[in-house]
Design a protein around this motif. Sequence first.
Motif, PDB file in Angstrom:
ATOM      1  N   GLY A   1       0.811  -1.214   0.000  1.00 13.51           N
ATOM      2  CA  GLY A   1       0.000   0.000   0.000  1.00 13.51           C
ATOM      3  C   GLY A   1       0.844   1.263   0.000  1.00 13.51           C
ATOM      4  O   GLY A   1       1.731   1.437   0.830  1.00 13.51           O
ATOM      5  N   MET A   2       0.568   2.157  -0.938  1.00 10.20           N
ATOM      6  CA  MET A   2       1.276   3.432  -0.967  1.00 10.20           C
ATOM      7  C   MET A   2       0.846   4.298   0.218  1.00 10.20           C
ATOM      8  O   MET A   2      -0.326   4.313   0.599  1.00 10.20           O
ATOM      9  N   GLY A   3       1.803   5.012   0.765  1.00  8.24           N
ATOM     10  CA  GLY A   3       1.575   5.820   1.950  1.00  8.24           C
ATOM     11  C   GLY A   3       2.103   5.172   3.208  1.00  8.24           C
ATOM     12  O   GLY A   3       2.287   5.844   4.226  1.00  8.24           O
ATOM     13  N   PHE A   4       2.369   3.862   3.145  1.00  9.73           N
ATOM     14  CA  PHE A   4       2.906   3.168   4.315  1.00  9.73           C
ATOM     15  C   PHE A   4       4.247   3.747   4.736  1.00  9.73           C
ATOM     16  O   PHE A   4       4.485   4.035   5.910  1.00  9.73           O
ATOM     17  N   GLY A   5       5.151   3.893   3.774  1.00  8.09           N
ATOM     18  CA  GLY A   5       6.506   4.315   4.100  1.00  8.09           C
ATOM     19  C   GLY A   5       6.584   5.673   4.767  1.00  8.09           C
ATOM     20  O   GLY A   5       7.153   5.812   5.864  1.00  8.09           O
ATOM     21  N   PRO A   6       6.022   6.732   4.141  1.00  9.24           N
ATOM     22  CA  PRO A   6       6.089   8.060   4.760  1.00  9.24           C
ATOM     23  C   PRO A   6       5.364   8.143   6.099  1.00  9.24           C
ATOM     24  O   PRO A   6       5.698   8.992   6.937  1.00  9.24           O
ATOM     25  N   SER A   7       4.353   7.291   6.317  1.00  8.89           N
ATOM     26  CA  SER A   7       3.577   7.319   7.557  1.00  8.89           C
ATOM     27  C   SER A   7       4.200   6.453   8.641  1.00  8.89           C
ATOM     28  O   SER A   7       4.318   6.868   9.800  1.00  8.89           O
ATOM     29  N   SER A   8       4.603   5.240   8.286  1.00  8.56           N
ATOM     30  CA  SER A   8       5.090   4.296   9.295  1.00  8.56           C
ATOM     31  C   SER A   8       6.378   4.767   9.942  1.00  8.56           C
ATOM     32  O   SER A   8       6.672   4.408  11.088  1.00  8.56           O
ATOM     33  N   ILE A   9       7.141   5.596   9.243  1.00  7.46           N
ATOM     34  CA  ILE A   9       8.406   6.058   9.817  1.00  7.46           C
ATOM     35  C   ILE A   9       8.157   6.916  11.052  1.00  7.46           C
ATOM     36  O   ILE A   9       9.001   6.959  11.966  1.00  7.46           O
ATOM     37  N   LEU A  10       7.002   7.565  11.132  1.00  5.15           N
ATOM     38  CA  LEU A  10       6.657   8.343  12.330  1.00  5.15           C
ATOM     39  C   LEU A  10       6.494   7.413  13.534  1.00  5.15           C
ATOM     40  O   LEU A  10       7.000   7.688  14.631  1.00  5.15           O
ATOM     41  N   GLY A  11       5.782   6.305  13.341  1.00  7.81           N
ATOM     42  CA  GLY A  11       5.638   5.329  14.419  1.00  7.81           C
ATOM     43  C   GLY A  11       6.954   4.678  14.772  1.00  7.81           C
ATOM     44  O   GLY A  11       7.235   4.410  15.946  1.00  7.81           O
ATOM     45  N   ALA A  12       7.780   4.427  13.760  1.00  6.23           N
ATOM     46  CA  ALA A  12       9.090   3.831  14.013  1.00  6.23           C
ATOM     47  C   ALA A  12       9.936   4.726  14.902  1.00  6.23           C
ATOM     48  O   ALA A  12      10.608   4.257  15.834  1.00  6.23           O
ATOM     49  N   LYS A  13       9.912   6.033  14.636  1.00  8.70           N
ATOM     50  CA  LYS A  13      10.715   6.972  15.434  1.00  8.70           C
ATOM     51  C   LYS A  13      10.209   7.053  16.865  1.00  8.70           C
ATOM     52  O   LYS A  13      11.004   7.159  17.814  1.00  8.70           O
TER      53      LYS A  13
END
Length: 592
Positions: free
Chosen positions: A433-445
Motif C-alpha cells: 500500500g502506498m503511503g505506508f513508508g512516509p507514515s510508518s516512519i513516524l511510528g518507528a521513530k
Amino acid sequence: MAKRKGGELIAEFLIGEKMPYVFGICGHGNVGLLDPLYERRDEIKLVSPRHEQTAVHMADGFFRVSHQPVATLTSTGPGSANQIMALAVAQTDSSAVFSITANVPTSQFNRGPFQELNMHHQADFDNVIKPVVKRSFQPTRVEMLPLAMRQAATTMTTGRPGPVNLDVPYNLFQEEGEISNEAPSSGLGNRRSGASEEDVAKVADWLVSAERPVIFVGHGVTLSEAGEELTKLAKRLSIPVISSPNGMGTIDMRDPLSLGFIGRNGAYAANQAGRHADLVLAIGARFDDRSASSWKPGYSWNFPATKLVHVDVDHAELGRNYPPDLAILADARAFLRQILSELDRRGVGGDARLVGWLADIAGWRKEWEAFIAPGFEIHASPIRPERIVADCRKVLPEDAIISLDSGIHHNWFMQFWEARRPQAMLNTWGYSGMGFGPSSILGAKLAAPDKVCVSICGDGGFTMVPHVLCTAVEYNIPVIWVVWNNFAWGAIRDLQYAYFDGREYGTAFRHGANGEPYNPDFAAWARAAGVDGYTVTRSQDFAGTLEQAVASGRPALIDVHVDAEIRPPATGAWELPPIPPKEPVFGGPWRP
C-alpha cells in the motif's frame, strides 16, 4: 465494585497492556473516549495525525520496530473506513494493531442514524473491516467490554500476529457498569510452539547430509526475534541465507553467508543458489509470487526437484504454494533453538563438504558485483538510482531504521540495501500500500527515539500522505523523508514500456499547460509545513545533504531527482498473467 464508564475501562485496559500510545483522530463517535484518555494522559499518550490511514501505518511501524502493539482510534463511519487499506497492509505483513472503532449507539441500531451501515445488518461496520483483521469484536453492553478486549489482545498476538478490531457503539464509552478489567493478555512471544523431536532429528539429518543447502528466511524470523539463532545455525554449518524483504537484517547482510533477496529484483547469487540448491530450509517465509519468480520453475526455485522443509507458525502457509517434503508448525526461534540443541547433542560443527558450494556462490557474487559496479560509481544529473542506495548505505548509521513505500525505489533497495540488524527495514510487502513508508516512519521513530529514521518514498506515494509533515512538526518527531522524484508512477510506467510497446498513458506526471514533467516543489512544501526542505539534482550533493539532515535532529525532507530511465536489473521473473514475463536481464533461468 464501583461503577465505571466503558471509556474508563478501555483506557485502563490499554495501559494494562503496556500500550504507550493511541494513534487516533477525533469524531463525534469517539469523543466519549477522549476524556478518559485525557485523564490518563500521563500513562498513555494520544497522537493525532491528519488521516486515519496514517494512524494505522504509524501503529504498524511502531510494532515492527518494538514488537509492542499500540492502539488506533477512529470515529463512526468514514473515519473508520479510512483505515481499511492500512489494516490490510498490517494484516498481510503480520503486524499487531489494536484498532478501536466507534459505531452508532445501540438505541439507534437499524434506524439509519448518522453514518450507520445497515443494508444487510444493523451497525454493520464490523463486516466492512473483517477481511483485513484477524477478528472483529462488537460488544453491545459495558459488561461485555473486558472479555472482548482481552480476547482481542490475545488474538492479536497469538500465533501469527495481526490487527484486530474492537467496534464499540459510542454510548458504551459513557455508560456505566459494575465490573473490573480482566487480567492482561500474555503478549507477543510468550507462546512459542516447537517442533516434534522426530522432525527436529530429521531436519538435522538432512542439513548435515545436503551438498547444496540454503536457508530462506522471512518475516517470521524477524517477528520471533530469532536473528541470533539464525546466525549461529548458518555459521555453524556454513549454510548461505536468502532473505525476503521482511526477513532482511536477521543475519547481517554484509556477512558472506547472506545472499540477499531472491526473485525478479533479487541478487543474482540468491537466485542462482535457489535454482541450484538440493535442500531449502524455509523459516517464516511465504514463497509469495515476488520472492518465487511467480512460481516458475528454474527462475528462483526448483521444487519439487529440490527438497523443501517449511517451518511456519501459521498452518495456512504450510504447503500454500509449494508442497513441502516436511512441514513443521512451529515458532521460528523455538525451532532454531531445537536444531542448535540437536547439533550440540551430535557434536556437529563446520562441514568441509560445502566448500565447493560456497565457492560456486562466491563466483556468482563476483560476476554480479562486476556487472553492477559501474552504476554505483557514475555521477550524473538526474541521479542514477544506485547512487541513492550507495549514499544511504554510506551515510546512515548501522542501527538506522528505513521505511520503504510501494514503487520502483523499493525494487532498488530490495536488490541493493544491506540491512545490518533486524526490525530496521520496514516494507509494505504483502499488500504493497502506498503511503505506508512516509507514515510508518513516524511510528518507528516513536518506538526508537534514539535511532535515525528515514523514509525512502516515491513521489507518487508521498503525494498521497503529505500531511505526515504536519504530524512530525506537531509532535516533534524528527524523521527524514527522501522523496524519490522521477516524475511518474515509475514502476507502472516501466510495465507499459516493457509490455505495451512503450505506450505510456496515465503514468507520467506532466504539466497541463506545457506537457513538461511536473511535480510540486516538495522541498518548498516541506518548509511551508515547518519541516527542513532540500532539493538535490546532482549525485555529488546527495550524501552531504543527507548528512546535514541527520545531524540537524529536526524533521527534514530531501527531494531527490532520480533518473527514471534506469531500471533495476532483473535476475528472476515476475508474471502478470496472461502476459508472458520478460526474461532476466542478467543470468538466464537454469533448468534442472
